[in-house]
Design an enzyme around this catalytic site. Structure first.
Site, short mmCIF file in Angstrom:
data_model
loop_
_atom_site.label_atom_id
_atom_site.label_comp_id
_atom_site.label_asym_id
_atom_site.label_seq_id
_atom_site.Cartn_x
_atom_site.Cartn_y
_atom_site.Cartn_z
N ARG A 129 0.86 -1.18 0.00
CA ARG A 129 0.00 0.00 0.00
C ARG A 129 0.90 1.23 0.00
O ARG A 129 2.03 1.19 0.49
CB ARG A 129 -0.93 -0.03 1.21
CG ARG A 129 -1.76 -1.32 1.24
CD ARG A 129 -2.83 -1.30 2.31
NE ARG A 129 -3.45 -2.61 2.48
CZ ARG A 129 -4.42 -3.10 1.74
NH1 ARG A 129 -4.89 -2.37 0.73
NH2 ARG A 129 -4.93 -4.29 1.97
N ASP A 170 -10.68 -1.48 -5.37
CA ASP A 170 -11.11 -0.13 -5.71
C ASP A 170 -10.08 0.94 -5.37
O ASP A 170 -9.95 1.95 -6.07
CB ASP A 170 -12.47 0.20 -5.09
CG ASP A 170 -12.51 0.02 -3.59
OD1 ASP A 170 -11.47 -0.30 -2.99
OD2 ASP A 170 -13.59 0.20 -3.01
N THR A 194 -9.49 -9.11 -5.78
CA THR A 194 -9.76 -8.95 -4.36
C THR A 194 -10.60 -10.12 -3.89
O THR A 194 -11.58 -10.49 -4.54
CB THR A 194 -10.48 -7.63 -4.04
OG1 THR A 194 -11.00 -7.68 -2.71
CG2 THR A 194 -11.63 -7.36 -5.00
N ASP A 235 -12.64 -10.15 -1.54
CA ASP A 235 -13.87 -9.72 -0.89
C ASP A 235 -15.10 -9.67 -1.81
O ASP A 235 -16.21 -9.47 -1.33
CB ASP A 235 -13.68 -8.33 -0.27
CG ASP A 235 -12.76 -8.36 0.94
OD1 ASP A 235 -12.67 -9.43 1.58
OD2 ASP A 235 -12.14 -7.33 1.25
N ASP A 266 -16.01 -7.33 -3.72
CA ASP A 266 -16.67 -6.05 -3.42
C ASP A 266 -16.50 -4.99 -4.50
O ASP A 266 -16.68 -3.80 -4.24
CB ASP A 266 -16.15 -5.50 -2.08
CG ASP A 266 -14.65 -5.26 -2.08
OD1 ASP A 266 -13.96 -5.67 -3.04
OD2 ASP A 266 -14.14 -4.65 -1.12
#
Length: 324
Positions: free
Chosen positions: A76, A107, A129, A131, A133
């Site tokens: 990150r 995202d 990802t 998730d 999402d």
């Protein structure tokens, strides 16, 4: 337009997901097949700002499709959230001759791609990802593997939970999205699921159900708890104190991110990676590859990031109808 594209960069950003290597492999080999150069950017946007950029060829991605994680590593990067960091990243792309970029991530990663597109770098995002999402896509790379990993672990916990006649709280990943918990709740035959999108914080209702089920003769009670709810250990202590039933918490954690990707994650990721290169060769930028209603499609990144996603209500209602 394809002739104007000469060098494609590829990076992975944010949380890793099984199948990312399949997507990287597809980007590299599809680009080479069309006579393009490929550069791998290590450690996401952090590596871009540090110019951790390497040339890639067909052998660079040999024997990786079956491996979890990402050979390009991921990180990150707070600096890249600033205008200065984004402008620096665009200049570094130009310095290394990278006129197009494939970003594999979630995202947050796509917001970085959005910024680079505004600064003149052709970009295409690929949803990676666990998730599930990404609002515009019915599939994201890594979800299938992660949910199968969690399902198998919960099956094992269930066995010992039954042997000891316990209540078990199993915490799965999903900080803001409860899809892993929802699918495991259905697949594992859980008695309760706690989803960030639906949980009403009524712990007494949980306790009452556990007591009622024990009176009905149930020998275990499985609660699948999403990471976004959390506090599984303290919740287990409170439930045990209130019910008198031995209660244990198991937090599956990052094991869900690793492991050999499933066939679905390998195939879908490969197709999405290849589609990303195709879009760039067609002269299309600021796009996001997605899987929607059985087809591979693409969306404008601005449009995709403006979308919101909720738990599928029909799936949630099906779960409630299956609980007894």
């Amino acid at each position: 337009m394809g002739n104007q594209i000469k060098t494609i960069g590829v990076l992975t950003s944010g949380g890793d997901a099984p199948g990312m290597n399949a997507a990287i492999r597809a980007v590299v080999r599809t680009a080479i097949h069309h006579g393009l150069n490929v550069k791998g950017i290590k450690r996401g946007y952090a590596g871009l700002l540090k110019e951790e950029i390497v040339d890639m060829d067909g052998l660079s991605v040999a024997d990786i499709i079956h491996r979890g994680g990402t050979i390009l590593y991921t990180a990150r990067c707070l600096e890249f959230m600033t205008e200065e960091g984004q402008e620096k990243g665009a200049e570094i792309c130009r310095k290394h001759g990278i006129d197009s970029l494939v970003v594999i991530g979630g995202d947050g990663s796509f917001r970085g791609a959005q910024a680079l597109a505004a600064l003149g770098i052709n970009t295409v995002g690929v949803p990676g990802t666990i998730d599930l999402d990404i609002a515009c896509s019915d599939y994201t790379i890594g979800f299938d593997t992660a949910v199968n990993t969690a399902m198998e672990a919960i099956d094992k916990v269930r066995d010992t939970s039954t042997s000891h006649e316990r209540c078990s709280i199993i915490e799965v990943m999903g900080r803001n999205a409860g899809y892993i918990a929802l699918w495991c709740g259905i697949a594992n035959g859980a008695e309760d699921i706690l989803l960030p999108e639906r949980y009403d914080n009524d712990e007494q209702k949980l306790i009452d159900r556990i007591i009622e089920n024990r009176k009905r003769g149930k020998k275990h009670h499985i609660i699948v708890n999403a990471e976004g709810i959390g506090h599984s250990t303290s919740m287990a202590k409170r439930i045990e104190a209130a019910t008198g039933i031995e209660t244990r918490a198991t937090i599956l954690g990052h094991m869900q991110r690793g492991g050999t990707p499933t066939c679905k994650d390998r195939v879908y990721a490969s197709i999405m990676g290849a589609k990303a290169v195709d879009l760039l060769m067609e002269g299309r930028s600021k796009r996001l590859v997605a899987y929607k209603r059985g087809s591979y499609v693409d969306f404008d990144i601005d449009e995709a990031l403006a979308m919101s996603k909720d738990i599928a209500e029909d799936q949630y209602e099906i779960f409630k109808g299956l609980v007894r």
